[in-house]
Design a protein around this motif. Structure first.
Motif, mmCIF file in Angstrom:
data_model
loop_
_atom_site.group_PDB
_atom_site.id
_atom_site.type_symbol
_atom_site.label_atom_id
_atom_site.label_comp_id
_atom_site.label_asym_id
_atom_site.label_seq_id
_atom_site.Cartn_x
_atom_site.Cartn_y
_atom_site.Cartn_z
ATOM 1 N N ASP A 43 -7.917 10.303 1.253
ATOM 2 C CA ASP A 43 -8.536 9.956 -0.033
ATOM 3 C C ASP A 43 -8.799 8.453 -0.139
ATOM 4 O OD1 ASP A 43 -8.626 12.554 -0.839
ATOM 5 O OD2 ASP A 43 -6.794 12.467 -2.047
ATOM 6 N N ASN A 44 -7.774 7.659 0.172
ATOM 7 C CA ASN A 44 -7.899 6.206 0.026
ATOM 8 C C ASN A 44 -7.623 5.440 1.309
ATOM 9 O OD1 ASN A 44 -8.375 6.191 -2.917
ATOM 10 N ND2 ASN A 44 -6.266 6.961 -3.010
ATOM 11 N N TYR A 45 -7.382 6.171 2.383
ATOM 12 C CA TYR A 45 -6.965 5.517 3.628
ATOM 13 C C TYR A 45 -7.661 6.154 4.823
ATOM 14 C CZ TYR A 45 -3.227 3.900 0.538
ATOM 15 O OH TYR A 45 -2.526 3.352 -0.504
ATOM 16 N N PHE A 46 -7.406 5.576 5.979
ATOM 17 C CA PHE A 46 -7.930 6.106 7.231
ATOM 18 C C PHE A 46 -6.789 6.210 8.239
ATOM 19 C CE2 PHE A 46 -11.427 4.157 5.039
ATOM 20 C CZ PHE A 46 -12.479 5.046 5.228
ATOM 21 N N LEU A 47 -6.796 7.286 9.017
ATOM 22 C CA LEU A 47 -5.769 7.499 10.038
ATOM 23 C C LEU A 47 -6.347 7.102 11.396
ATOM 24 C CD1 LEU A 47 -3.022 8.630 11.043
ATOM 25 C CD2 LEU A 47 -4.121 10.882 11.153
ATOM 26 N N LEU A 48 -5.648 6.187 12.060
ATOM 27 C CA LEU A 48 -6.059 5.747 13.386
ATOM 28 C C LEU A 48 -5.072 6.267 14.425
ATOM 29 C CD1 LEU A 48 -6.856 1.949 12.754
ATOM 30 C CD2 LEU A 48 -8.298 3.947 12.293
ATOM 31 N N GLU A 49 -5.615 6.648 15.584
ATOM 32 C CA GLU A 49 -4.782 6.987 16.735
ATOM 33 C C GLU A 49 -4.916 5.859 17.749
ATOM 34 O OE1 GLU A 49 -4.041 11.132 18.336
ATOM 35 O OE2 GLU A 49 -5.464 10.363 19.834
ATOM 36 N N ILE A 50 -3.769 5.403 18.245
ATOM 37 C CA ILE A 50 -3.740 4.211 19.077
ATOM 38 C C ILE A 50 -3.052 4.496 20.400
ATOM 39 C CG2 ILE A 50 -2.815 1.854 19.246
ATOM 40 C CD1 ILE A 50 -2.870 2.351 15.924
ATOM 41 N N GLN A 51 -3.669 4.030 21.471
ATOM 42 C CA GLN A 51 -3.066 4.077 22.792
ATOM 43 C C GLN A 51 -2.769 2.635 23.212
ATOM 44 O OE1 GLN A 51 -2.403 6.851 24.546
ATOM 45 N NE2 GLN A 51 -3.439 8.338 23.230
ATOM 46 N N LEU A 52 -1.514 2.373 23.517
ATOM 47 C CA LEU A 52 -1.130 1.024 23.932
ATOM 48 C C LEU A 52 -1.282 0.873 25.436
ATOM 49 C CD1 LEU A 52 2.113 -0.092 22.046
ATOM 50 C CD2 LEU A 52 -0.182 -1.031 21.866
ATOM 51 N N GLU A 53 -1.924 -0.214 25.835
ATOM 52 C CA GLU A 53 -2.000 -0.531 27.256
ATOM 53 C C GLU A 53 -0.953 -1.581 27.631
ATOM 54 O OE1 GLU A 53 -5.437 -2.104 30.262
ATOM 55 O OE2 GLU A 53 -5.990 -0.551 28.812
ATOM 56 N N THR A 54 -0.602 -2.408 26.653
ATOM 57 C CA THR A 54 0.474 -3.390 26.827
ATOM 58 C C THR A 54 1.482 -3.189 25.702
ATOM 59 O OG1 THR A 54 -0.800 -5.009 25.563
ATOM 60 C CG2 THR A 54 -0.958 -5.116 27.973
ATOM 61 N N GLY A 55 2.661 -3.748 25.852
ATOM 62 C CA GLY A 55 3.691 -3.580 24.829
ATOM 63 C C GLY A 55 4.215 -4.916 24.349
ATOM 64 N N ASN B 181 8.338 12.572 6.052
ATOM 65 C CA ASN B 181 7.929 13.448 4.941
ATOM 66 C C ASN B 181 7.564 12.627 3.715
ATOM 67 O OD1 ASN B 181 7.471 15.660 3.309
ATOM 68 N ND2 ASN B 181 9.640 16.000 2.860
ATOM 69 N N ASP B 182 6.300 12.215 3.642
ATOM 70 C CA ASP B 182 5.806 11.590 2.420
ATOM 71 C C ASP B 182 4.360 12.033 2.195
ATOM 72 O OD1 ASP B 182 3.889 9.826 3.611
ATOM 73 O OD2 ASP B 182 5.386 8.289 3.928
ATOM 74 N N ALA B 183 3.832 11.725 1.036
ATOM 75 C CA ALA B 183 2.516 12.259 0.652
ATOM 76 C C ALA B 183 1.407 11.790 1.584
ATOM 77 C CB ALA B 183 2.197 11.848 -0.795
ATOM 78 N N PHE C 245 -1.219 -6.499 4.397
ATOM 79 C CA PHE C 245 -1.442 -5.440 3.406
ATOM 80 C C PHE C 245 -1.020 -5.969 2.040
ATOM 81 C CE2 PHE C 245 -1.200 -1.309 1.314
ATOM 82 C CZ PHE C 245 -2.306 -0.671 1.865
ATOM 83 N N ASP C 246 -1.665 -5.470 0.962
ATOM 84 C CA ASP C 246 -1.478 -6.108 -0.343
ATOM 85 C C ASP C 246 -0.225 -5.690 -1.102
ATOM 86 O OD1 ASP C 246 -2.314 -3.565 -0.898
ATOM 87 O OD2 ASP C 246 -4.072 -4.105 -2.072
ATOM 88 N N ARG C 247 0.438 -4.609 -0.683
ATOM 89 C CA ARG C 247 1.674 -4.227 -1.376
ATOM 90 C C ARG C 247 2.579 -3.455 -0.415
ATOM 91 N NH1 ARG C 247 -2.351 -0.879 -2.978
ATOM 92 N NH2 ARG C 247 -1.982 1.371 -2.957
ATOM 93 N N SER C 248 3.858 -3.485 -0.726
ATOM 94 C CA SER C 248 4.839 -2.840 0.150
ATOM 95 C C SER C 248 4.987 -1.366 -0.182
ATOM 96 C CB SER C 248 6.196 -3.529 0.006
ATOM 97 O OG SER C 248 6.656 -3.424 -1.328
ATOM 98 N N ASN C 249 5.537 -0.609 0.756
ATOM 99 C CA ASN C 249 5.904 0.782 0.500
ATOM 100 C C ASN C 249 7.249 0.822 -0.206
ATOM 101 O OD1 ASN C 249 3.589 1.689 1.783
ATOM 102 N ND2 ASN C 249 4.613 2.075 3.742
#
Length: 232
Positions: A153-165, A224-226, A189-193
């Motif tokens: 609704d208000n966000y985007f989900l990204l999938e990330i593959q790390l090549e370096t750590g 387990n969160d919304a 980010f503008d506010r904390s969880n």
């Protein structure tokens, strides 16, 4: 190959276990190893679990293979024997282990998928890594691949593959493209969880077992969160 989740009174989620390796699902707020806070680290919780489960006398060996930042969640691998620890370390160094992360961001990246290459320099005073487009003194090259896999609704989900750590690599690099992770005040980010965590989860890992030589593929359930529930 995936094993059923086990749990104990400390809410430890064991995702995979054999004679050599144990993989657990770290919760937001847990620290992998002891630090100056004095809080009980995850490796001590895992040692206690092994000691009780197998009724082991004396000290329990447990080797820490890698770490996750305290505000993140997801897969952490530990070595149960000193024999397998260097073999697991070698998998990470040689990049023969596939690590997949999920991150929730508010600002949609300009490109649906891309490879990010930066040079990260850690500032120990504020425990933060700064990303540069060119190499600077004491910086380390950082490479990741991302793709946008879902619009919420208000966000985007990204999938990330790390090549370096690198230290705070995903957090720093996503911030650099204007897409800081939800809840990550340190990286823009503008506010904390509410739980002081961030929406970054070590989702899956895949490798060839260094002893049995069998393929291992493990997926960590989401917190387990919304927001995370909407990602499924």
């Amino acid at each position: 190959m995936t094993k059923k989740i086990l749990s104990n009174k400390s809410n430890l989620q064991v995702l995979y276990e054999d004679n050599h390796i144990i993989v657990v699902n770290k919760r937001v707020g847990d620290i992998v190893q002891g630090d100056k806070t004095g809080d009980k680290p995850l490796n001590d919780v895992v040692k206690a679990y092994i000691k009780i489960k197998y009724n082991k006398p004396g000290n329990v060996y447990l080797g820490t293979v890698h770490r996750l930042d305290r505000p993140t969640s997801g897969l952490v691998i530990f070595a149960k024997t000193s024999k397998v620890l260097p073999r697991l370390n070698k998998l990470f160094v040689s990049k023969d282990i596939s690590k997949t992360y999920w991150a929730v961001v508010k600002n949609k990246p300009q490109k649906k998928e891309d490879t990010l290459i930066n040079w990260l320099k850690k500032n120990p005073k504020n425990n933060k890594s700064f990303a540069y487009s060119k190499e600077v003194n004491d910086s380390k090259k950082a490479i990741l691949h991302y793709k946008t896999i879902k619009k919420l609704d208000n966000y985007f989900l990204l999938e990330i593959q790390l090549e370096t750590g690198r230290h705070h690599q995903i957090r720093s690099q996503l911030s650099t493209i204007g897409s800081p992770i939800k809840g990550d005040l340190k990286y823009g980010f503008d506010r904390s969880n509410k739980d002081a965590g961030i929406h970054l989860h070590a989702r899956a890992i895949e490798f060839i077992h260094p002893v049995s030589k069998k393929p291992i593929h493990i997926v960590a359930p989401l917190p387990n969160d919304a927001i995370w529930n909407a990602c499924l």
